[in-house]
Write a protein that holds these residues in place. Structure first.
Motif, PDB file in Angstrom:
ATOM      1  N   PRO A 105      52.077  -4.527 -25.602  1.00 15.80           N
ATOM      2  CA  PRO A 105      52.453  -4.380 -24.265  1.00 15.80           C
ATOM      3  C   PRO A 105      51.274  -3.886 -23.653  1.00 15.80           C
ATOM      4  CG  PRO A 105      52.993  -2.662 -27.451  1.00 15.80           C
ATOM      5  CD  PRO A 105      52.334  -4.235 -26.175  1.00 15.80           C
ATOM      6  N   VAL A 106      49.799  -3.457 -23.237  1.00 18.46           N
ATOM      7  CA  VAL A 106      49.337  -3.152 -22.911  1.00 18.46           C
ATOM      8  C   VAL A 106      48.759  -3.896 -21.670  1.00 18.46           C
ATOM      9  CG1 VAL A 106      46.689  -3.255 -22.358  1.00 18.46           C
ATOM     10  CG2 VAL A 106      47.605  -1.669 -23.578  1.00 18.46           C
ATOM     11  N   ALA A 107      49.311  -5.722 -21.850  1.00 13.73           N
ATOM     12  CA  ALA A 107      49.159  -6.750 -21.037  1.00 13.73           C
ATOM     13  C   ALA A 107      50.587  -6.827 -20.802  1.00 13.73           C
ATOM     14  CB  ALA A 107      49.602  -8.119 -22.110  1.00 13.73           C
ATOM     15  N   MET A 108      51.248  -6.761 -21.223  1.00 12.21           N
ATOM     16  CA  MET A 108      52.465  -6.205 -19.919  1.00 12.21           C
ATOM     17  C   MET A 108      53.171  -5.424 -18.879  1.00 12.21           C
ATOM     18  SD  MET A 108      55.845  -6.947 -23.084  1.00 12.21           S
ATOM     19  CE  MET A 108      56.853  -8.423 -24.209  1.00 12.21           C
ATOM     20  N   ASN A 109      51.972  -4.500 -19.456  1.00 14.53           N
ATOM     21  CA  ASN A 109      51.569  -3.416 -18.440  1.00 14.53           C
ATOM     22  C   ASN A 109      51.215  -3.989 -17.014  1.00 14.53           C
ATOM     23  OD1 ASN A 109      53.538  -1.335 -19.465  1.00 14.53           O
ATOM     24  ND2 ASN A 109      52.414  -0.342 -19.909  1.00 14.53           N
ATOM     25  N   GLN A 110      49.784  -4.213 -18.208  1.00 13.74           N
ATOM     26  CA  GLN A 110      48.800  -5.164 -16.694  1.00 13.74           C
ATOM     27  C   GLN A 110      49.349  -6.335 -15.822  1.00 13.74           C
ATOM     28  OE1 GLN A 110      46.228  -4.190 -15.992  1.00 13.74           O
ATOM     29  NE2 GLN A 110      45.806  -2.666 -17.944  1.00 13.74           N
ATOM     30  N   TYR A 111      50.891  -6.805 -16.625  1.00 10.55           N
ATOM     31  CA  TYR A 111      51.013  -7.745 -15.780  1.00 10.55           C
ATOM     32  C   TYR A 111      52.382  -7.239 -14.688  1.00 10.55           C
ATOM     33  CZ  TYR A 111      53.638 -11.778 -14.219  1.00 10.55           C
ATOM     34  OH  TYR A 111      54.126 -12.936 -13.592  1.00 10.55           O
ATOM     35  N   GLY A 112      52.511  -5.940 -15.021  1.00  6.92           N
ATOM     36  CA  GLY A 112      53.443  -5.644 -13.967  1.00  6.92           C
ATOM     37  C   GLY A 112      52.838  -4.556 -12.764  1.00  6.92           C
ATOM     38  N   ALA A 113      51.950  -4.413 -13.076  1.00  8.68           N
ATOM     39  CA  ALA A 113      50.956  -3.841 -12.657  1.00  8.68           C
ATOM     40  C   ALA A 113      50.629  -4.704 -11.324  1.00  8.68           C
ATOM     41  CB  ALA A 113      50.120  -2.830 -12.917  1.00  8.68           C
ATOM     42  N   LEU A 114      50.391  -6.128 -11.573  1.00  6.80           N
ATOM     43  CA  LEU A 114      49.820  -6.883 -10.488  1.00  6.80           C
ATOM     44  C   LEU A 114      51.406  -7.066  -9.198  1.00  6.80           C
ATOM     45  CD1 LEU A 114      49.011 -10.566 -12.820  1.00  6.80           C
ATOM     46  CD2 LEU A 114      47.332  -8.152 -11.399  1.00  6.80           C
ATOM     47  N   TYR A 115      52.442  -6.551  -9.721  1.00 12.03           N
ATOM     48  CA  TYR A 115      53.416  -6.934  -8.582  1.00 12.03           C
ATOM     49  C   TYR A 115      52.734  -6.705  -7.565  1.00 12.03           C
ATOM     50  CZ  TYR A 115      55.731 -10.961 -10.173  1.00 12.03           C
ATOM     51  OH  TYR A 115      55.738 -11.482 -11.558  1.00 12.03           O
ATOM     52  N   LYS A 116      52.586  -4.517  -7.786  1.00  9.94           N
ATOM     53  CA  LYS A 116      52.348  -3.011  -6.955  1.00  9.94           C
ATOM     54  C   LYS A 116      50.803  -3.815  -6.405  1.00  9.94           C
ATOM     55  CE  LYS A 116      55.200   0.098  -9.302  1.00  9.94           C
ATOM     56  NZ  LYS A 116      55.468   1.163  -8.241  1.00  9.94           N
ATOM     57  N   ALA A 117      49.900  -4.449  -6.820  1.00  9.05           N
ATOM     58  CA  ALA A 117      49.339  -4.597  -6.742  1.00  9.05           C
ATOM     59  C   ALA A 117      49.043  -5.779  -5.212  1.00  9.05           C
ATOM     60  CB  ALA A 117      47.966  -5.200  -7.311  1.00  9.05           C
ATOM     61  N   LEU A 118      49.861  -7.046  -5.826  1.00  8.70           N
ATOM     62  CA  LEU A 118      49.674  -8.374  -4.714  1.00  8.70           C
ATOM     63  C   LEU A 118      50.180  -7.153  -3.581  1.00  8.70           C
ATOM     64  CD1 LEU A 118      49.199 -10.988  -4.065  1.00  8.70           C
ATOM     65  CD2 LEU A 118      51.331 -11.448  -5.502  1.00  8.70           C
ATOM     66  N   VAL A 119      51.809  -6.761  -3.801  1.00  8.77           N
ATOM     67  CA  VAL A 119      52.354  -6.065  -2.445  1.00  8.77           C
ATOM     68  C   VAL A 119      51.590  -4.975  -1.479  1.00  8.77           C
ATOM     69  CG1 VAL A 119      53.701  -4.679  -2.021  1.00  8.77           C
ATOM     70  CG2 VAL A 119      53.956  -6.633  -3.178  1.00  8.77           C
ATOM     71  N   ALA A 120      50.714  -4.609  -2.333  1.00  8.22           N
ATOM     72  CA  ALA A 120      49.218  -3.749  -2.134  1.00  8.22           C
ATOM     73  C   ALA A 120      48.009  -4.432  -0.777  1.00  8.22           C
ATOM     74  CB  ALA A 120      49.176  -2.209  -2.838  1.00  8.22           C
ATOM     75  N   LYS A 121      47.820  -5.641  -1.291  1.00  5.70           N
ATOM     76  CA  LYS A 121      46.738  -6.167  -0.639  1.00  5.70           C
ATOM     77  C   LYS A 121      47.597  -7.042   0.493  1.00  5.70           C
ATOM     78  CE  LYS A 121      43.968  -9.531  -1.796  1.00  5.70           C
ATOM     79  NZ  LYS A 121      42.748 -10.405  -3.176  1.00  5.70           N
ATOM     80  N   LEU A 122      49.447  -6.972   0.072  1.00  4.99           N
ATOM     81  CA  LEU A 122      49.756  -7.434   1.159  1.00  4.99           C
ATOM     82  C   LEU A 122      49.533  -6.727   2.842  1.00  4.99           C
ATOM     83  CD1 LEU A 122      51.422 -10.185   2.678  1.00  4.99           C
ATOM     84  CD2 LEU A 122      53.692  -8.632   2.063  1.00  4.99           C
TER      85      LEU A 122
END
Length: 174
Positions: A157-174
């Protein structure tokens, strides 16, 4: 994400699981940055898997100790688009009639719930067009690493949450 973690924990405790990930609400930090950046409104165009990448990269995710995480709407590139739209909408910067169009190509997507240290990576090439002409074209990537438990019911579950958070992080980087 809390609902996803709870569901994943229950499923992981009972054996292999298949969990679907969907876009969540906007990130307050990203919305604040967008509002303060004095940007013009934009729309989201085509989001797809980059040419030459294996089709499975856009539809499933392994590295979760026998469990799988899948995009709720069928593709990770669609999840990336949905995340972008959620952030722009919350900041008042999404307009389907805008001459600015943001497009994306998924170039990397992976997670590993390894014992000791878990890792994840998400990358995409973004192109922003104004009246059909490219004004921005760049590949962006985000990486994450975290302490990963020996116990799958904790680590997955931690890995799933970490992976899901990458989407927000990538959009924030854009």
């Amino acid at each position: 994400l809390i609902r996803l973690a709870a569901l994943a924990a229950i499923l992981a405790a009972t054996g292999c699981a298949n969990v679907k990930l969907d876009a969540t609400g906007a990130s307050p930090a990203t919305v604040e940055k967008l509002r303060g950046a004095n940007l013009a409104a934009a729309q989201a165009g085509s989001f797809k898997l980059a040419a030459g990448k294996p089709a499975a990269m856009d539809t499933a995710l392994s590295g979760l100790r026998g469990n799988t995480l899948e995009p709720a709407k069928g593709s990770w590139s669609q999840l990336l688009k949905d995340t972008l739209v959620a952030e722009l909408t919350a900041a008042g910067l999404y307009d389907q009639a805008s001459p600015l169009v943001i497009e994306g190509e998924l170039t990397d997507s992976k997670v590993d719930a390894a014992i000791g240290t878990g890792t994840g990576r998400l990358a995409a090439r973004f192109v922003v067009k104004k009246q059909g002409q490219p004004v921005f074209d760049k590949e962006l990537a985000v990486d994450a690493s975290w302490e990963s438990s020996f116990i799958g019911g904790v680590a997955i579950p931690v890995a799933m949450n970490q992976y899901g958070a990458l989407y927000k992080a990538l959009v924030a980087k854009l």
